[in-house]
Design an enzyme around this catalytic site. Sequence first.
Site, short mmCIF file in Angstrom:
data_model
loop_
_atom_site.label_atom_id
_atom_site.label_comp_id
_atom_site.label_asym_id
_atom_site.label_seq_id
_atom_site.Cartn_x
_atom_site.Cartn_y
_atom_site.Cartn_z
N GLU A 1 0.86 -1.19 0.00
CA GLU A 1 0.00 0.00 0.00
C GLU A 1 0.88 1.23 0.00
O GLU A 1 1.84 1.28 0.77
CB GLU A 1 -0.78 0.10 1.30
CG GLU A 1 -1.85 -0.87 1.52
CD GLU A 1 -2.36 -0.74 2.97
OE1 GLU A 1 -2.03 0.23 3.68
OE2 GLU A 1 -3.07 -1.66 3.36
N HIS B 1 -3.11 -6.96 10.80
CA HIS B 1 -3.95 -7.96 10.13
C HIS B 1 -3.81 -9.35 10.74
O HIS B 1 -3.42 -10.29 10.05
CB HIS B 1 -3.56 -8.05 8.64
CG HIS B 1 -3.75 -6.80 7.86
ND1 HIS B 1 -3.20 -6.59 6.60
CD2 HIS B 1 -4.44 -5.66 8.14
CE1 HIS B 1 -3.54 -5.41 6.14
NE2 HIS B 1 -4.28 -4.81 7.06
N ASN C 1 -5.40 -6.76 1.93
CA ASN C 1 -6.03 -6.39 3.20
C ASN C 1 -7.22 -7.32 3.45
O ASN C 1 -7.97 -7.63 2.52
CB ASN C 1 -6.51 -4.95 3.13
CG ASN C 1 -5.46 -4.04 2.52
OD1 ASN C 1 -5.07 -4.23 1.38
ND2 ASN C 1 -5.00 -3.08 3.26
P1 FAE Z 1 -12.65 -7.54 14.70
O1 FAE Z 1 -13.08 -6.55 13.70
O2 FAE Z 1 -11.33 -7.37 15.36
O3 FAE Z 1 -13.81 -7.61 15.82
C1 FAE Z 1 -13.68 -8.36 17.00
C2 FAE Z 1 -14.41 -7.64 18.12
O4 FAE Z 1 -14.51 -8.52 19.25
C3 FAE Z 1 -13.70 -6.39 18.63
O5 FAE Z 1 -14.60 -5.31 18.62
C4 FAE Z 1 -13.25 -6.76 20.04
O6 FAE Z 1 -13.23 -5.68 20.93
C5 FAE Z 1 -14.28 -7.79 20.45
N1 FAE Z 1 -13.82 -8.75 21.46
C6 FAE Z 1 -12.62 -9.36 21.52
N2 FAE Z 1 -12.57 -10.23 22.59
C7 FAE Z 1 -13.80 -10.13 23.19
C8 FAE Z 1 -14.37 -10.75 24.34
N3 FAE Z 1 -13.70 -11.68 25.05
N4 FAE Z 1 -15.62 -10.40 24.71
C9 FAE Z 1 -16.32 -9.49 23.99
N5 FAE Z 1 -15.83 -8.86 22.90
C10 FAE Z 1 -14.58 -9.19 22.50
O7 FAE Z 1 -12.66 -9.02 14.12
N6 FAE Z 1 -8.20 -4.48 7.00
C11 FAE Z 1 -8.54 -4.21 5.72
O8 FAE Z 1 -9.09 -5.07 5.03
N7 FAE Z 1 -8.28 -2.95 5.19
C12 FAE Z 1 -7.66 -1.97 5.89
O9 FAE Z 1 -7.47 -0.85 5.38
C13 FAE Z 1 -7.26 -2.27 7.24
N8 FAE Z 1 -6.57 -1.35 7.98
C14 FAE Z 1 -6.32 -1.61 9.31
C15 FAE Z 1 -5.73 -0.62 10.08
C16 FAE Z 1 -5.56 -0.85 11.45
C17 FAE Z 1 -4.89 0.21 12.30
C18 FAE Z 1 -6.00 -2.06 12.04
C19 FAE Z 1 -5.84 -2.31 13.53
C20 FAE Z 1 -6.57 -3.05 11.26
C21 FAE Z 1 -6.73 -2.85 9.89
N9 FAE Z 1 -7.32 -3.82 9.09
C22 FAE Z 1 -7.60 -3.54 7.78
C23 FAE Z 1 -7.68 -5.14 9.61
C24 FAE Z 1 -9.18 -5.33 9.87
O10 FAE Z 1 -9.68 -4.24 10.62
C25 FAE Z 1 -9.39 -6.67 10.59
O11 FAE Z 1 -8.90 -7.70 9.75
C26 FAE Z 1 -10.85 -6.92 10.91
O12 FAE Z 1 -11.39 -5.92 11.74
C27 FAE Z 1 -11.04 -8.28 11.58
O13 FAE Z 1 -12.42 -8.58 11.62
P2 FAE Z 1 -12.99 -9.62 12.65
O14 FAE Z 1 -14.45 -9.71 12.46
O15 FAE Z 1 -12.19 -10.88 12.57
#
Ligand code: FAE
Length: 509
Positions: A365, A450, A488
Site C-alpha cells: 500500500e 492484520h 487487506n
Molecule cells: P474484529 O473486527 O477485530 O472484531 C472483533 C471484536 O470482538 C472487537 O470489537 C473486540 O473488541 C471484540 N472482542 C474481543 N474479545 C472479546 C471478548 N472476550 N468479549 C467481547 N468482545 C470481544 O474481528 N483491514 C482491511 O481489510 N483494510 C484496511 O485498510 C485495514 N486497515 C487496518 C488498520 C488498522 C490500524 C488495524 C488495527 C486493522 C486494519 N485492518 C484492515 C484489519 C481489519 O480491521 C481486521 O482484519 C478486521 O477488523 C477483523 O475482523 P474480525 O471480524 O475478525
Amino acid sequence: MRPTPAHAAAGPISDGASVPVLVIGTGYGGSVAALRLAQAGVNVHMVEMGMAWDTPGSDGKIFCNTTNPDYRSYWLRTKTKQPLSNFLGFPIDRNIPKYTGILDAEEFGGITVYQGRGVGGGSLVNGGMAVTPRRENFGAILPSVNADEMYNTYYPRANSGLGVSVIDPNWFETTSYYQYARVGRKHAQRSNFPFVFVPDVYDWNYMRAEDNGTVPKSALAGEILYGNNAGKKSLQQTYLAQIRATGRVTISPLHRVTSVSPASGGYAVVIEQLDTSGNVTATKTVQAGKVFFAAGSVGTGKLLTKLKATGALPGLNAEIGKGWGDNGNVMCGRANHLWDPTGSVQSSIPCCGIDNWNAGGAFAEVAPLPTGIETFASFYLSITKNPNRAQFTYNGSTGKVDLNWQTAWKQPSITMAKSIFDKINSKEGTIYRTDLFGTNKIWGDHLTYHPLGGAVLNKATDNYGRLHGYNGLYVIDGALIPGNTSVNPFVTITALAERNIEKIIATDV
Ligand code: FAE
C-alpha cells in the site's frame, strides 16, 4: 430454532438472562452473523468488550485525531504506542489517562497486534481499504472453499454490504491530498511495477466535499487510526445500521466474555462488565442456545485456547490455537529527493498499491504520513507471502494465553518487501528512512494490523465454521483464515462470514 417475536430491548444484558443466540464481538464476522440471523427471524445478543462509540467527548467529537491522541486513543494504556514510534529519530509517544480507548496495541513476546475495540471492531480504526484478492490467489488463501461461489456470490454481497467503491481517477490526478500517492505511482511505474487503485469504504463524494471546504474535514484532517468522525463507512454505518433496523438484536458494550461451557439447553456464558478504567464492575452468567465466536483472530484464538486448556470445552480438537499469521505485514519509508515532495497535506485514506505479489511475494500500500508538514517521505505498508505461522498456548502459571511468534520470523517479509523498494531506491537514487521506527531502523517489523487464524476453517471447525466437538458453537471471524489473504483482509472475512452464515441458517437454525 423457531423464529421469535422481534424485540428491541435496550441496555446491557442482565445476569441470568437467556438468549437464543449470543455473538461474541461486533466486528465484521459478528455483524454479518447477527444481521443474517435477525433477518431470518432469530433474536440475537451481541457482547462487545469495547465502548459503543456513539457519544461525543467534551470537544464535541466522538473520536480523537491521529495527530493528537488523547484518552480515547488507546485501550487501557497510560502511554500511546503509535505504530510509527519515532520521527526524525525522536520518540513521539505521549502519556495518556488509562481508558477503554479505541485502539488496542496488544503485546505478545515477538509482535504487537493492533486491533479495534468497540461496537464495530476493526472497522472503527482501519483504513477502510476493501480489497478482493485476485482470483488466481484464492486457492492458497482458503483451499477448502469453492472459489466460484465466493467470486460469484459472497464477495459481491460483502462489497455491497460494506459500501465499497473506488476513487474518481480524475479527482485523484488533481487534488493536493493525493500528491503522495501520485509520487508513489510514478516511482512504482518507473521501476516497472504494476500500480493499482484500491477500493475503500470511505465516501469519496464526502472527501471531495472536504476538499472543497463545504463539510467538516475527517480523512483530509488526518483522522483515521483512532476513528473517523465523518466520511468513513465503518460497520456502524453499514451492517450495524441494518442490524438495528431489524429490531431483533441487542448489544452490550463494555462487556467481555470470559467463559463458555455446556449447560442445559445450550451454553453458559460468563461475562464481565467493565467500567471505562477497565475495572470489572459485575460478573454475569447467561444461557445461550448457540454461541458465535467473533472476537477477532486474537480474541477468538485466545478464548478457545483457554477454554480447551482449562476444561470448559475439553472436546475442542487439537487444531485450536494453530495457524496464526500476521498477513505478512511490514512497514517502511523511503527518503525522496527535494524535487519529489509528497505534500504537506495528505488524505489519511490510502487508495493505491504496488502489486508485486506473484513476482516477489509483496503487495505494498502507498500509505499516507499525514504529519501536516512536508516530509519528503514515501511510506508503505506491505502485505507479504510470509509462510511463518504461530500458535496460541495457555500458560497455566500466568493464567494468560501466549503467542509464540518470533520477531525474526518477519525476515521473509522484509526480503519480499525489498523486492519492490530496493529496486525503486536504485532506480530513483534514493534511500530508506531510518528514523520512523527507532534510530537507525529501516523496517517496521514489530507489528501487525492484520491478525488471521487461530481456529482455522476445515481444521478447528468444519468447512462452515462449526467447531468440532460441540453442536451450536461457531467461529465466524478472521480466526478462520489461515494466516494470509494476499491483500487487506476484511472483505474476505466478511465474504466468508456471509457464505458460512447462509449455510448455518439453512441447516442449523
Ligand atoms: P474484529 O473486527 O477485530 O472484531 C472483533 C471484536 O470482538 C472487537 O470489537 C473486540 O473488541 C471484540 N472482542 C474481543 N474479545 C472479546 C471478548 N472476550 N468479549 C467481547 N468482545 C470481544 O474481528 N483491514 C482491511 O481489510 N483494510 C484496511 O485498510 C485495514 N486497515 C487496518 C488498520 C488498522 C490500524 C488495524 C488495527 C486493522 C486494519 N485492518 C484492515 C484489519 C481489519 O480491521 C481486521 O482484519 C478486521 O477488523 C477483523 O475482523 P474480525 O471480524 O475478525
